[in-house]
Design an enzyme around this catalytic site. Structure first.
Site, PDB file in Angstrom:
ATOM      1  N   HIS A   1     -16.193  48.579  69.492  1.00  0.00           N
ATOM      2  CA  HIS A   1     -16.889  48.259  70.874  1.00  0.00           C
ATOM      3  C   HIS A   1     -17.047  49.563  71.537  1.00  0.00           C
ATOM      4  O   HIS A   1     -17.492  49.563  72.609  1.00  0.00           O
ATOM      5  CB  HIS A   1     -16.195  47.573  71.650  1.00  0.00           C
ATOM      6  CG  HIS A   1     -16.798  46.310  72.402  1.00  0.00           C
ATOM      7  ND1 HIS A   1     -16.874  46.408  73.707  1.00  0.00           N
ATOM      8  CD2 HIS A   1     -17.627  45.449  72.215  1.00  0.00           C
ATOM      9  CE1 HIS A   1     -17.685  45.279  74.135  1.00  0.00           C
ATOM     10  NE2 HIS A   1     -17.861  44.802  73.257  1.00  0.00           N
TER      11      HIS A   1
ATOM     12  N   HIS B   1     -27.027  41.185  65.827  1.00  0.00           N
ATOM     13  CA  HIS B   1     -26.078  40.774  67.182  1.00  0.00           C
ATOM     14  C   HIS B   1     -26.318  39.525  67.701  1.00  0.00           C
ATOM     15  O   HIS B   1     -27.713  39.691  68.219  1.00  0.00           O
ATOM     16  CB  HIS B   1     -25.896  42.150  67.676  1.00  0.00           C
ATOM     17  CG  HIS B   1     -25.262  42.204  68.851  1.00  0.00           C
ATOM     18  ND1 HIS B   1     -25.451  42.079  70.186  1.00  0.00           N
ATOM     19  CD2 HIS B   1     -23.767  42.557  69.038  1.00  0.00           C
ATOM     20  CE1 HIS B   1     -24.614  42.168  71.105  1.00  0.00           C
ATOM     21  NE2 HIS B   1     -23.248  42.418  70.562  1.00  0.00           N
TER      22      HIS B   1
END
Length: 382
Positions: A185, A285
């Site tokens: 992340h 994504h």
């Protein structure tokens, strides 16, 4: 046929939808959003209406060029996300006009179904092993989990050990053949990212994601030297020009453009082709809503280097509403044995329940990601 109107809808849990209508009343839907900045993107969509209303709805590439090049300042998450959702709506509208899925207009299918993965969290876990086992019992063959909590530039090995314990719990729960992806992340800085990438080598991971922030992608060279698994990144890149630099570096194995951030179907098709030329895989994504997922699957269907698709059913962000709440026929996303069927209806292949959307838009949302701090009080990456 010319575009007559553009509307946007801010709907829970954290999404923004756009509806484009032509002069005959035919509609197309898109999902332009930056998570946590939805109202800012909505303002950009409103500003771009000047170029859209009255335009020929079939001239998608020309409209894309106008939306992108019509402004002296271009690119970035807000403008490219606004363009992305509008582009999705154009393709949806055109597919409905000619009664065919978008992928048929982009060269036709190269596959019959698409592998998907599910989320289990991982940064604030209660029992990630049990969560992964539950996903496997739902029929998924792969999951993604967050790697870490807050991490300082240089942090303790205790935090690394905590990550390894969680990944081990997942591997023990699901067995050796199950796909596990670990999402850093962008929370780690280069020193700790190198440590964690090396320590994760024994787990046979499907990939590690965003080991450093995209502005630090030059660090991927060092990380790739110690990692024994594919490296994925790209959700915070917004155009083929951003990806040009990443792909030229040669240290990424999987790119993850978001079709609601990176210029929509039109731009992501080009990005995928660039990646194919560099022998790099595609895994779009998509921790977002049903329109974004439908758009992603249209691209997956006609893209040779696509190998797995993110989707948000049951993701930890979806507290008030979930993936299927705004879809007339939820079976359009039929998951089976770790795969999802390709939507075969016209346009994006799904029908939006407009009444539910309009009702939810009355509530709207004000979703923000949390702001994390290190133990010394300094701001940490989330």
């Amino acid at each position: 046929m010319k575009i007559a109107s553009v509307e946007w809808f801010l709907v829970p849990p954290r999404w923004l939808f756009v509806k484009v209508t032509d002069e005959e009343g035919l509609t197309g839907w898109g999902e332009p959003v930056v998570e946590g900045r939805a109202r800012t993107v909505a303002a950009a969509v409103s500003e771009l209406q000047t170029y859209i209303v009255g335009a020929d709805a079939d001239r998608i590439e020309d409209l894309w060029q106008v939306l992108y090049r019509g402004g002296f300042y271009r690119g970035g998450p807000v403008l490219m996300s606004a363009i992305a959702g509008i582009d999705q709506a154009f393709w949806d509208l055109k597919g409905k006009r000619y009664n065919m899925p978008v992928y048929e207009m982009l060269g036709g299918r190269v596959r019959d179904k698409m592998r998907v993965y599910a989320w289990i969290g991982g940064d604030r876990p209660s029992d990630v092993g049990m969560a992964a086992k539950a996903r496997m019992e739902q029929g998924f063959t792969a999951i993604k989990m967050n790697a870490t909590e807050e991490m300082h530039w240089i942090d303790t090995h205790k935090k690394i050990d905590a990550v390894l314990e969680r990944v081990q719990a997942v591997r023990d729960a699901v067995g050796e053949d199950f796909g596990i992806a670990v999402d850093f992340h962008g929370r780690l800085h280069r020193p700790m990212a190198k440590v964690l990438a090396q320590e994760l080598r024994p787990f046979d991971l499907m990939f590690i994601e965003e080991p450093v922030l995209p502005e630090n992608d030059e660090a991927l060279r060092e990380i790739a030297q110690v990692a024994a698994m594919p490296i994925a990144t790209g959700e915070r890149l917004y155009s083929r020009w951003d990806y040009k630099r990443l792909l030229a570096g040669g240290y990424v194995d999987i790119i993850q453009p978001d079709l609601s951030h990176a210029g929509g179907i039109s731009e992501c098709k080009k990005i995928a082709a660039m990646a194919e030329a560099h022998d790099v895989a595609l895994a779009p994504h998509c921790p977002l809503g049903p329109i974004a997922l439908a758009a992603s699957l249209q691209l997956d269907a006609c893209t040779p280097n696509a190998f797995i698709q993110e989707q948000s059913l049951g993701i930890h962000y979806n507290l008030e509403n979930d993936l299927l709440d705004y879809v007339e026929d939820p079976s359009v996303f039929a998951y089976n044995d770790g795969f999802v069927s390709l939507p075969d209806g016209p346009g994006l292949g799904l029908k939006i329940d407009e009444a539910s959307v309009r009702e939810a838009a009355k509530r709207g949302h004000d979703w923000r990601n949390p702001v994390w701090r290190n133990v010394d009080g300094s701001v940490a990456e989330w």
